[in-house]
Enzyme design. Structure first.
Site, PDB file in Angstrom:
ATOM      1  N   GLU A   1      49.369  16.623 -32.883  1.00  0.00           N
ATOM      2  CA  GLU A   1      50.341  15.685 -33.433  1.00  0.00           C
ATOM      3  C   GLU A   1      51.382  15.204 -32.437  1.00  0.00           C
ATOM      4  O   GLU A   1      52.108  14.245 -32.718  1.00  0.00           O
ATOM      5  CB  GLU A   1      51.028  16.256 -34.678  1.00  0.00           C
ATOM      6  CG  GLU A   1      51.805  17.524 -34.478  1.00  0.00           C
ATOM      7  CD  GLU A   1      51.009  18.752 -34.909  1.00  0.00           C
ATOM      8  OE1 GLU A   1      51.610  19.676 -35.458  1.00  0.00           O
ATOM      9  OE2 GLU A   1      49.777  18.777 -34.664  1.00  0.00           O
ATOM     10  N   ASN A   2      51.480  15.835 -31.260  1.00  0.00           N
ATOM     11  CA  ASN A   2      52.414  15.314 -30.267  1.00  0.00           C
ATOM     12  C   ASN A   2      51.861  14.093 -29.536  1.00  0.00           C
ATOM     13  O   ASN A   2      52.572  13.485 -28.739  1.00  0.00           O
ATOM     14  CB  ASN A   2      52.837  16.398 -29.271  1.00  0.00           C
ATOM     15  CG  ASN A   2      51.659  17.017 -28.554  1.00  0.00           C
ATOM     16  OD1 ASN A   2      50.615  17.272 -29.143  1.00  0.00           O
ATOM     17  ND2 ASN A   2      51.814  17.293 -27.269  1.00  0.00           N
TER      18      ASN A   2
END
Length: 220
Positions: free
Chosen positions: A46-47
């Protein structure tokens, strides 16, 4: 294999060719080491990366290539990086085929708690709530017990991550599937007896007539 390797290698057998899969912080990132031969899976963090692989050899780490927890990862050919807004658009838009998350507790209904312990420092909720709500399939990868206490319990005592039940729970002792009638014991870890699983589980389990031993994948 230690407990974490058993869990990660079994979860890897749930991967399907051509799918987009999120691997959460910690234990779930180990799944990238056990992708079955010939399988093409795009791992997302998700980064802001799609197409990462297992951690690089010691000395080959790149500080610009990390997962959401800051752990070093490798970028496979064709990998793409982008900002967190795009990343969460993929997650919230329902584009993830599967997510693998760690857990603090799973209850008899299949509800997950994994983002905070009241009274302790909480760095942030991260993307757990979005991932459990937005992914087509949610697999929890965690050890069965912690500090002598079962993590598979009748009802959550920690704040829930989502109101949506997870799809599958893989621990170092068993594979459990949440159903409308409770948790179904699908598989037992190699060398583990059913009575050992029952002793280590606070929630009630549905026990079929035959409980096969779980398969274990190999590191790639």
């Amino acid at each position: 294999m230690d407990a974490k390797e058993i869990i990660a290698s079994r979860v890897a057998l749930e991967l399907r060719d051509g799918t987009l899969v999120n691997l959460g912080i910690g234990l779930p990132t180990l799944v990238a080491r056990y992708v079955p031969p010939g399988l093409s899976v795009a791992f997302q963090s998700e980064n802001g990366i799609i197409g990462f692989g297992a951690p690089p050899p010691h000395g080959m780490e790149d500080p610009n290539l990390t997962d959401a927890g800051g752990g070093f990862i490798s970028a496979l050919p064709g990998a793409a990086s982008f900002d967190s807004a795009m990343s969460f658009a993929l997650i919230r838009g329902g584009h993830l085929d599967m997510t693998v998350l760690g857990g603090l507790q799973v209850d008899a209904r299949g509800l997950l708690a994994n983002w905070m312990v009241p009274g302790k420092l909480v760095p942030g909720m991260g993307g757990a709530m979005d991932l459990v709500s937005g992914s087509r399939r949610v697999i929890v990868a965690m050890q069965h017990s912690a500090k002598g206490e079962s993590k598979i319990i009748p009802e959550l005592t920690l704040p829930p991550t989502s109101t949506r039940p997870v799809s599958l729970v893989v621990t170092d002792l068993a594979v459990l599937e949440p159903t409308s009638e409770g948790l179904l014991l699908k598989e037992r870890a190699p060398g583990v007896a059913i009575r050992e699983i029952l002793t280590a589980t606070a929630a009630k389990l549905r026990i079929p007539n035959e409980v096969p031993e779980m398969a274990i994948g190999d590191a790639g």
